[in-house]
Design a protein around this motif. Structure first.
Motif, short mmCIF file in Angstrom:
data_model
loop_
_atom_site.label_atom_id
_atom_site.label_comp_id
_atom_site.label_asym_id
_atom_site.label_seq_id
_atom_site.Cartn_x
_atom_site.Cartn_y
_atom_site.Cartn_z
N ASP A 295 0.84 -1.21 0.00
CA ASP A 295 0.00 0.00 0.00
C ASP A 295 0.87 1.26 0.00
N HIS B 149 2.39 1.70 -3.39
CA HIS B 149 1.42 2.21 -4.37
C HIS B 149 1.18 3.71 -4.18
N ARG C 47 1.91 6.72 -6.85
CA ARG C 47 0.95 7.79 -7.19
C ARG C 47 1.59 9.18 -7.04
N CYS D 110 -1.50 0.63 -11.37
CA CYS D 110 -1.47 0.82 -9.93
C CYS D 110 -2.86 0.57 -9.34
N GLU E 219 -3.88 -2.42 -6.66
CA GLU E 219 -4.56 -2.15 -5.40
C GLU E 219 -5.84 -2.96 -5.28
N GLU F 296 1.47 -7.32 -9.73
CA GLU F 296 2.67 -6.65 -9.22
C GLU F 296 3.81 -6.74 -10.24
N LEU G 289 3.06 -4.24 -12.90
CA LEU G 289 3.35 -2.90 -12.40
C LEU G 289 4.85 -2.65 -12.39
#
Length: 196
Positions: A43, A46, A50, A75, A79, A101, A104
């Motif tokens: 978290d 991520h 952002r 992303c 999440e 993941e 990403l």
């Protein structure tokens, strides 16, 4: 005398079963708690992604360059997968998390290369600092993932060794813990003082 001996045998068997059940339960609990730590680290990562995306987009706008929304979309997908995994903790959800993941990380590798290139041409202390923050978050994820995988491996080993293997299924411990494996983002990041 026979009834007392039989009762003692049943009590002994019940005590042994309770002992094994508690051992398995404790290891499974450690595994789940370790996954919660991994989830928190993911978290935070991520959020760092952002922040980098926002600062990168602003910096690109200031330079008059168009931005790419691909990483931001990934992303959001990660999440979502993470939230689903944490609710069910199933093998399929963990597999999906690993896949998202990995996707990403591939996108981040491209993003980090682009950001580092942009920062060499147009330095920005805030963006460079956020890149370092992202690097720290990625290191935290790697550490939390290793800790979880160690706990999951320990649980699986404990589950498979004798005599646990004989009593695990009747006690409700028939599934091994899934390991969290995904391709890590190993792009080397430059520190902000190197970019300025």
């Amino acid at each position: 005398m026979g009834i007392i001996s039989l009762a003692l045998i049943f009590v002994s068997i019940a005590a042994v079963l309770l002992y094994f059940k508690q051992q398995l339960k404790d290891r499974k609990k450690d595994c789940r708690e370790s996954f919660v730590s991994l989830r928190i680290a993911l978290d935070c990562r991520h959020q760092a992604v952002r922040h980098v995306l926002d600062a990168y987009s602003k910096h690109l706008q200031e330079q008059g360059i168009a931005s790419d929304q691909n990483v931001q979309q990934m992303c959001v997908e990660v999440e979502t997968a993470l939230a689903q995994t944490a609710k069910t903790f199933s093998e399929s959800k963990i597999k999906h998390l690993c896949e998202t993941e990995t996707a990403l990380n591939h996108a981040l590798k491209k993003l980090q290369t682009a950001v580092n290139s942009l920062l060499k041409q147009h330095p920005d202390e805030k963006l460079a600092g956020l890149m370092e923050m992202l690097g720290a978050a990625e290191a935290e994820v790697a550490s939390a993932r290793r800790a979880y995988n160690r706990r999951a491996g320990s649980y699986n080993h404990h589950l498979n060794k004798l005599p646990n293997r004989l009593v695990a299924k009747p006690l409700g411990f028939d599934k091994q813990a899934s390991l969290v494996r995904f391709t890590e983002n190993q792009t080397q990041r430059m520190s902000s003082n190197m970019l300025v």
